[in-house]
Design an enzyme around this catalytic site. Structure first.
Site, mmCIF file in Angstrom:
data_model
loop_
_atom_site.group_PDB
_atom_site.id
_atom_site.type_symbol
_atom_site.label_atom_id
_atom_site.label_comp_id
_atom_site.label_asym_id
_atom_site.label_seq_id
_atom_site.Cartn_x
_atom_site.Cartn_y
_atom_site.Cartn_z
ATOM 1 N N HIS A 99 0.991 -1.196 -0.081
ATOM 2 C CA HIS A 99 0.081 -0.112 -0.122
ATOM 3 C C HIS A 99 0.712 1.094 0.084
ATOM 4 O O HIS A 99 1.852 1.325 0.712
ATOM 5 C CB HIS A 99 -0.894 0.024 1.260
ATOM 6 C CG HIS A 99 -0.433 -0.231 2.417
ATOM 7 N ND1 HIS A 99 0.019 -1.321 3.277
ATOM 8 C CD2 HIS A 99 0.123 0.742 3.529
ATOM 9 C CE1 HIS A 99 0.779 -1.310 4.329
ATOM 10 N NE2 HIS A 99 0.521 -0.088 4.472
ATOM 11 N N HIS A 101 0.874 5.291 1.068
ATOM 12 C CA HIS A 101 0.457 6.271 1.821
ATOM 13 C C HIS A 101 0.453 7.538 0.860
ATOM 14 O O HIS A 101 1.635 7.891 0.506
ATOM 15 C CB HIS A 101 1.275 6.498 3.139
ATOM 16 C CG HIS A 101 0.975 5.254 4.014
ATOM 17 N ND1 HIS A 101 0.258 5.261 5.209
ATOM 18 C CD2 HIS A 101 1.719 4.204 4.120
ATOM 19 C CE1 HIS A 101 0.349 4.088 5.789
ATOM 20 N NE2 HIS A 101 1.182 3.537 5.100
HETATM 21 P P1 5GP Z 1 1.650 0.453 7.217
HETATM 22 O O1 5GP Z 1 2.195 0.967 8.636
HETATM 23 O O2 5GP Z 1 1.325 -1.133 7.070
HETATM 24 O O3 5GP Z 1 2.339 1.116 6.126
HETATM 25 O O4 5GP Z 1 0.346 1.285 7.665
HETATM 26 C C1 5GP Z 1 -0.800 0.619 7.576
HETATM 27 C C2 5GP Z 1 -2.016 1.669 7.517
HETATM 28 O O5 5GP Z 1 -3.182 0.828 7.311
HETATM 29 C C3 5GP Z 1 -2.097 2.330 8.919
HETATM 30 O O6 5GP Z 1 -2.018 3.760 8.426
HETATM 31 C C4 5GP Z 1 -3.451 2.202 9.407
HETATM 32 O O7 5GP Z 1 -4.114 3.115 9.939
HETATM 33 C C5 5GP Z 1 -4.197 1.659 8.167
HETATM 34 N N1 5GP Z 1 -5.261 0.588 8.476
HETATM 35 C C6 5GP Z 1 -5.130 -0.612 8.973
HETATM 36 N N2 5GP Z 1 -6.284 -1.322 9.071
HETATM 37 C C7 5GP Z 1 -7.113 -0.621 8.225
HETATM 38 C C8 5GP Z 1 -8.447 -0.736 8.181
HETATM 39 O O8 5GP Z 1 -9.295 -1.725 8.280
HETATM 40 N N3 5GP Z 1 -9.120 0.244 7.380
HETATM 41 C C9 5GP Z 1 -8.342 1.261 6.785
HETATM 42 N N4 5GP Z 1 -9.049 2.299 5.885
HETATM 43 N N5 5GP Z 1 -7.241 1.377 6.891
HETATM 44 C C10 5GP Z 1 -6.489 0.674 7.905
#
Ligand code: 5GP
Ligand code: ZN
Length: 139
Positions: A99, A101
């Site tokens: 993903h 951001h």
């Molecule tokens: P990472 O640290 O893996 O790059 O970030 C994961 C992101 O996914 C975090 O910013 C978190 O807030 C978001 N996130 C986690 N679970 C969900 C979800 O169920 N729905 C949405 N919309 N965002 C999520």
């Protein structure tokens, strides 16, 4: 993949605030935003790291990032965005589905640049040529 939360979002079995979707990618608001409009863009293909994605999905992901960055900035009145992948757990990735951001940024938000994300940087290397060679040999 059944147990992946972002696959479930892509399939529609878990709700999200979706802002864009095409055949290969989807974008939705982060559930725990760092700023208004913080958006996640995912491929509709389960892979934990960007470098494990089929190239067609990676290309498509970049197209969607390109398409959405301007509208996201404009919609929330931001003049800048931080666009980033946490690519693997050592980089802080918590959801193991690729993903990107897109984080709207503001002069007064108190945040820093990507240069601030490593607390213990490696010492400067005198051997940049060897690093170049090592990488080139693997492309
Ligand atoms: P990472 O640290 O893996 O790059 O970030 C994961 C992101 O996914 C975090 O910013 C978190 O807030 C978001 N996130 C986690 N679970 C969900 C979800 O169920 N729905 C949405 N919309 N965002 C999520
Ligand atoms: Zn997944």
């Amino acid at each position: 993949m059944e147990s992946c939360i972002f696959c479930a979002i892509a399939e529609g079995s878990i709700p999200s605030h979706s802002i864009y979707e095409n055949e290969t990618t989807m974008a939705f608001l982060d559930i725990n935003p760092l700023s208004t409009g913080h958006t996640l863009i995912i491929p509709k293909y389960h892979s934990s790291k960007l470098n494990q994605l089929p190239i067609s999905f990676a290309t498509s992901l970049m197209n969607t990032i390109y398409t959405l960055t301007g509208p996201i900035e404009e919609a929330v009145g931001a003049t800048a965005t931080t666009i980033a992948f946490n690519n693997g757990s050592a980089a802080g990735q918590e959801v193991p589905h690729v993903h990107c951001h897109i984080i709207p940024r503001f002069e007064q938000d108190g945040g820093k640049s990507v240069h601030s994300i490593v607390e213990n940087p490696s010492p400067p290397s005198a051997d940049l040529s060897n690093i170049v060679l090592s990488i080139k040999n693997l492309i």
